[in-house]
Design a protein around this motif. Structure first.
Motif, PDB file in Angstrom:
ATOM      1  N   VAL A 269       0.838  -1.205   0.000  1.00  0.00           N
ATOM      2  CA  VAL A 269       0.000   0.000   0.000  1.00  0.00           C
ATOM      3  C   VAL A 269       0.871   1.253   0.000  1.00  0.00           C
ATOM      4  CG1 VAL A 269      -1.644   1.358   1.351  1.00  0.00           C
ATOM      5  CG2 VAL A 269      -1.979  -1.114   1.078  1.00  0.00           C
ATOM      6  N   ALA A 270       1.910   1.235   0.845  1.00  0.00           N
ATOM      7  CA  ALA A 270       2.805   2.399   0.916  1.00  0.00           C
ATOM      8  C   ALA A 270       3.482   2.664  -0.426  1.00  0.00           C
ATOM      9  CB  ALA A 270       3.852   2.181   2.003  1.00  0.00           C
ATOM     10  N   VAL A 271       3.902   1.588  -1.100  1.00  0.00           N
ATOM     11  CA  VAL A 271       4.555   1.739  -2.405  1.00  0.00           C
ATOM     12  C   VAL A 271       3.572   2.320  -3.433  1.00  0.00           C
ATOM     13  CG1 VAL A 271       5.551   0.477  -4.342  1.00  0.00           C
ATOM     14  CG2 VAL A 271       6.262  -0.064  -2.004  1.00  0.00           C
ATOM     15  N   ILE A 272       2.344   1.807  -3.438  1.00  0.00           N
ATOM     16  CA  ILE A 272       1.346   2.276  -4.397  1.00  0.00           C
ATOM     17  C   ILE A 272       1.020   3.760  -4.169  1.00  0.00           C
ATOM     18  CG2 ILE A 272      -1.016   1.999  -5.227  1.00  0.00           C
ATOM     19  CD1 ILE A 272       0.923  -0.239  -6.023  1.00  0.00           C
ATOM     20  N   LEU A 273       0.774   4.121  -2.904  1.00  0.00           N
ATOM     21  CA  LEU A 273       0.437   5.518  -2.599  1.00  0.00           C
ATOM     22  C   LEU A 273       1.610   6.444  -2.908  1.00  0.00           C
ATOM     23  CD1 LEU A 273      -1.582   5.114   0.729  1.00  0.00           C
ATOM     24  CD2 LEU A 273      -2.460   5.479  -1.588  1.00  0.00           C
ATOM     25  N   THR A 274       2.806   5.946  -2.638  1.00  0.00           N
ATOM     26  CA  THR A 274       3.991   6.745  -2.979  1.00  0.00           C
ATOM     27  C   THR A 274       4.089   6.943  -4.481  1.00  0.00           C
ATOM     28  OG1 THR A 274       5.178   5.926  -1.032  1.00  0.00           O
ATOM     29  CG2 THR A 274       6.503   6.887  -2.806  1.00  0.00           C
ATOM     30  N   GLY A 275       3.764   5.878  -5.224  1.00  0.00           N
ATOM     31  CA  GLY A 275       3.773   5.981  -6.688  1.00  0.00           C
ATOM     32  C   GLY A 275       2.778   7.012  -7.179  1.00  0.00           C
ATOM     33  N   PHE A 276       1.563   7.013  -6.569  1.00  0.00           N
ATOM     34  CA  PHE A 276       0.577   8.025  -6.943  1.00  0.00           C
ATOM     35  C   PHE A 276       1.121   9.438  -6.683  1.00  0.00           C
ATOM     36  CE2 PHE A 276      -3.185   4.970  -6.016  1.00  0.00           C
ATOM     37  CZ  PHE A 276      -2.978   4.356  -7.235  1.00  0.00           C
ATOM     38  N   ILE A 278       4.210  10.472  -6.451  1.00  0.00           N
ATOM     39  CA  ILE A 278       5.274  10.836  -7.405  1.00  0.00           C
ATOM     40  C   ILE A 278       4.675  11.186  -8.760  1.00  0.00           C
ATOM     41  CG2 ILE A 278       7.271   9.962  -8.675  1.00  0.00           C
ATOM     42  CD1 ILE A 278       7.933   8.243  -6.225  1.00  0.00           C
ATOM     43  N   GLY A 279       3.679  10.397  -9.174  1.00  0.00           N
ATOM     44  CA  GLY A 279       3.051  10.647 -10.466  1.00  0.00           C
ATOM     45  C   GLY A 279       2.401  12.013 -10.531  1.00  0.00           C
ATOM     46  N   PHE A 280       1.627  12.379  -9.518  1.00  0.00           N
ATOM     47  CA  PHE A 280       0.966  13.683  -9.513  1.00  0.00           C
ATOM     48  C   PHE A 280       1.981  14.821  -9.384  1.00  0.00           C
ATOM     49  CE2 PHE A 280      -2.930  11.298  -8.448  1.00  0.00           C
ATOM     50  CZ  PHE A 280      -3.823  11.914  -9.329  1.00  0.00           C
ATOM     51  N   SER A 281       3.112  14.541  -8.694  1.00  0.00           N
ATOM     52  CA  SER A 281       4.125  15.596  -8.565  1.00  0.00           C
ATOM     53  C   SER A 281       4.781  15.898  -9.906  1.00  0.00           C
ATOM     54  CB  SER A 281       5.189  15.191  -7.539  1.00  0.00           C
ATOM     55  OG  SER A 281       5.975  14.115  -8.026  1.00  0.00           O
ATOM     56  N   ARG A 282       4.806  14.894 -10.772  1.00  0.00           N
ATOM     57  CA  ARG A 282       5.399  15.097 -12.091  1.00  0.00           C
ATOM     58  C   ARG A 282       4.410  15.797 -13.032  1.00  0.00           C
ATOM     59  NH1 ARG A 282       8.593   9.364 -13.331  1.00  0.00           N
ATOM     60  NH2 ARG A 282      10.085   9.514 -11.582  1.00  0.00           N
ATOM     61  N   PRO A 284      -0.273  16.156 -13.383  1.00  0.00           N
ATOM     62  CA  PRO A 284      -1.595  15.602 -13.082  1.00  0.00           C
ATOM     63  C   PRO A 284      -1.998  14.502 -14.066  1.00  0.00           C
ATOM     64  CG  PRO A 284      -1.619  17.991 -12.923  1.00  0.00           C
ATOM     65  CD  PRO A 284      -0.293  17.617 -13.519  1.00  0.00           C
ATOM     66  N   GLN A 285      -1.603  14.679 -15.334  1.00  0.00           N
ATOM     67  CA  GLN A 285      -1.957  13.671 -16.331  1.00  0.00           C
ATOM     68  C   GLN A 285      -1.365  12.307 -15.976  1.00  0.00           C
ATOM     69  OE1 GLN A 285      -0.673  14.599 -20.307  1.00  0.00           O
ATOM     70  NE2 GLN A 285      -1.585  12.753 -21.196  1.00  0.00           N
ATOM     71  N   LEU A 286      -0.087  12.281 -15.560  1.00  0.00           N
ATOM     72  CA  LEU A 286       0.549  11.013 -15.177  1.00  0.00           C
ATOM     73  C   LEU A 286      -0.099  10.445 -13.926  1.00  0.00           C
ATOM     74  CD1 LEU A 286       2.722   8.861 -15.466  1.00  0.00           C
ATOM     75  CD2 LEU A 286       4.303  10.368 -14.203  1.00  0.00           C
ATOM     76  N   GLY A 287      -0.399  11.326 -12.962  1.00  0.00           N
ATOM     77  CA  GLY A 287      -1.026  10.858 -11.732  1.00  0.00           C
ATOM     78  C   GLY A 287      -2.350  10.172 -11.993  1.00  0.00           C
ATOM     79  N   PHE A 288      -3.214  10.803 -12.807  1.00  0.00           N
ATOM     80  CA  PHE A 288      -4.513  10.197 -13.114  1.00  0.00           C
ATOM     81  C   PHE A 288      -4.352   8.924 -13.952  1.00  0.00           C
ATOM     82  CE2 PHE A 288      -6.178  14.552 -12.255  1.00  0.00           C
ATOM     83  CZ  PHE A 288      -7.060  14.179 -11.244  1.00  0.00           C
ATOM     84  N   GLN A 289      -3.305   8.879 -14.751  1.00  0.00           N
ATOM     85  CA  GLN A 289      -3.038   7.666 -15.537  1.00  0.00           C
ATOM     86  C   GLN A 289      -2.689   6.502 -14.618  1.00  0.00           C
ATOM     87  OE1 GLN A 289       0.394   7.742 -18.245  1.00  0.00           O
ATOM     88  NE2 GLN A 289      -0.943   6.906 -19.855  1.00  0.00           N
TER      89      GLN A 289
END
Length: 401
Positions: A269-276, A278-282, A284-289
Motif C-alpha cells: 500500500v505504501a509503495v502504491i500511494l507513494t507511486g501516486f 510521485i506521479g501527480f508531482s510530475r 496531473p496527467q501522469l497521476g490520473f493515468q
C-alpha cells in the motif's frame, strides 16, 4: 474373548487405575463397524472414547447442522476459507459413500450409539478440526500457505473418482490425514500438527477425562481411533503425561504469527500511494493515468474472478468498484465485500443449506448451490484482487521508471 483379540488392531495400556483398550479401525471398513459393536457388546467397559471433536461429532450425528450456518457471519468473521476446507473434506467423504457404498466414520457413529445404548459416557478426545487446520497453516512457511489451501480445494473439487490407493491410505489413517497426505509426506512441519500432536492430544484428553470422572477413574475404557493413531497414542499413554490439562491447553494454542509477513500488505500500500504521489508531482496527467491503471487492473481481475464463480451481475460490478479500494486497506478484503453483496443479491434458501453437503460432492454443485457459490465468490474475488494488486503495482512502477 473378542474375535479381534490377537490382531494388531487392538492394544491394552494401563495408566493409573484405568485400562485403556485401544481399538484401531479403518474409517472405510464395514468390518471395523462390526469390531466396535462386538467390543461394546461385551459389557466390559465403563466409558467409550472416540476420535472425534465437537464439530465433527455434530456433523456425524446431526446431518442437518449445516442448516444453522450463518453465512454472513462466516464471511464477516473471516472463517469462509475454513468453512470451504471443511466442506471440501466433506465432499471427499460423500464421493467415497457414493462410489464405494461406504460411509466414512460409521464405526465412530456405531461407538457413540453403542455407548448410549448401554448408558456409558462418551468422550470426544480429538482436537477441534479447525484448531488442527490452523496449526497446520501456521506451521508451514508463509509462502507455502496459499498454495496448500488452494491446492486442497482444487484437488478435492476436481477428483471425481476416488482411487484404490486412496482407500488403502484411509485404512491406516483418517479422512484428514489422507487429504493432506501428499503435503504431509514432504513436510515435517505439517506432519507434526496433523498427526503427532493429535496422538499426544488424545492421550492427554483420555487421562484428563479419567481424572475428572465423577465416580472415580473408570476401570476400562474403549478407545476407538484410526489404526494410524495406535502406535503414537499407545506410546504417550505408556510414557505418561505429567499434566494432561496443561498439555491439552498447550496443543490448543495458536502459534504466534510471524510479524514481518503481516507488514507486506501495508508495504505494498505504501509503495502504491507513494507511486501516486510521485506521479501527480510530475504531472496531473501522469497521476490520473496511474490511478486509472490501478482501478482498471485491480478491479477487472477481481470482477473476472467473481464472474468465474457465476456471481450476480451486481456482485461483479460491486467487486470492480470495491477491489481497488479494499486493496489499499488490508483490514478489509475484496472477498468479504464480494461475498456480502452476493448474499444480499441471492440470499441462500433453506434448501441450499439442506442440500449443501450433497451439492459439493461434485465440482459443478459448487456453482449451483447458493451457499457454495457465495464461498467461491469469496475465494475467487480474493485471488483476483491479489493478482491485480501486484500486476497493477508493477505497472505503476514501470510507468515511473
Amino acid at each position: 474373548m473378542s474375535e479381534i483379540e490377537n490382531t494388531h488392531l487392538i492394544r491394552r495400556v494401563e495408566a493409573g487405575e484405568t485400562t485403556y483398550v485401544l481399538l484401531g479401525t479403518a474409517h472405510v471398513s464395514p468390518a471395523s463397524v462390526a469390531d466396535v459393536r462386538r467390543e461394546i457388546a461385551t459389557g466390559d467397559y465403563d466409558a467409550v472414547a472416540v476420535e472425534l471433536c465437537q464439530s465433527r461429532y455434530q456433523s456425524l450425528m446431526d446431518p442437518d447442522a449445516l442448516e444453522k450456518l450463518d453465512l454472513f457471519q462466516v464471511l464477516r468473521s473471516g472463517r469462509a476459507g475454513m468453512v470451504m476446507a471443511t466442506l471440501a473434506l466433506g465432499a471427499y467423504q460423500q464421493r467415497l459413500a457414493q462410489q464405494f457404498d461406504i460411509r466414512p466414520g460409521e464405526e465412530l457413529k456405531a461407538a457413540v450409539e453403542g455407548a448410549r445404548g448401554r448408558h456409558l459416557p462418551v468422550w470426544l478426545v480429538d482436537r477441534e478440526i479447525g484448531t488442527t487446520l490452523k496449526r497446520v497453516y501456521r506451521s508451514v512457511p508463509w509462502w507455502q500457505r496459499y498454495s496448500i489451501f488452494t491446492g486442497l480445494i482444487a484437488s478435492l473439487l476436481s477428483r471425481q473418482k476416488v482411487t484404490a490407493e486412496d482407500i488403502e491410505r484411509l485404512k491406516e489413517g483418517d479422512i484428514l490425514e489422507s487429504t493432506f497426505n501428499e503435503f504431509a509426506a514432504e513436510s515435517r512441519a505439517m506432519y507434526r500438527p496433523l498427526i503427532e500432536e493429535r496422538d499426544e492430544y488424545m492421550a492427554a484428553r483420555l487421562l484428563e477425562e479419567s481424572d475428572e470422572a465423577t465416580a472415580g477413574p473408570p476401570r476400562r475404557v474403549l478407545v476407538v481411533v484410526g489404526a494410524g493413531h495406535l502406535n503414537g497414542l499407545e506410546a504417550h499413554l505408556r510414557e505418561g503425561i505429567d499434566d494432561p490439562v496443561e498439555t491439552r491447553q498447550a496443543l490448543e494454542e495458536m502459534p504466534p504469527p510471524s510479524r514481518w509477513p503481516r507488514l507486506i500488505p501495508w508495504a505494498v500500500v505504501a509503495v502504491i500511494l507513494t507511486g501516486f504521489a510521485i506521479g501527480f508531482s510530475r504531472s496531473p496527467q501522469l497521476g490520473f493515468q496511474l490511478v486509472g491503471d490501478w482501478v482498471l487492473i485491480n478491479g477487472t481481475l477481481c470482477a473476472l474472478g467473481v464472474a468465474l464463480a457465476r456471481a450476480h451481475p451486481l456482485t461483479i460490478a460491486g467487486s470492480f468498484v470495491a477491489a481497488p479500494l479494499t486493496s489499499l486497506n488490508p483490514t478489509v478484503g475484496a472477498g468479504m465485500v464480494a461475498g456480502a453483496i452476493e448474499v444480499m443479491m441471492r440470499r441462500p434458501r433453506v434448501a441450499d443449506f439442506r442440500e449443501l453437503r450433497d451439492a459439493v460432492a461434485h465440482w459443478s454443485g459448487w456453482w449451483h448451490n447458493r451457499v457454495a457459490r457465495t464461498l467461491l465468490v469469496f475465494l475467487f474475488a480474493g485471488i483476483g484482487s491479489g493478482i491485480g494488486t501486484y500486476l497493477a503495482g508493477f505497472r505503476i512502477l514501470g510507468r515511473l521508471v
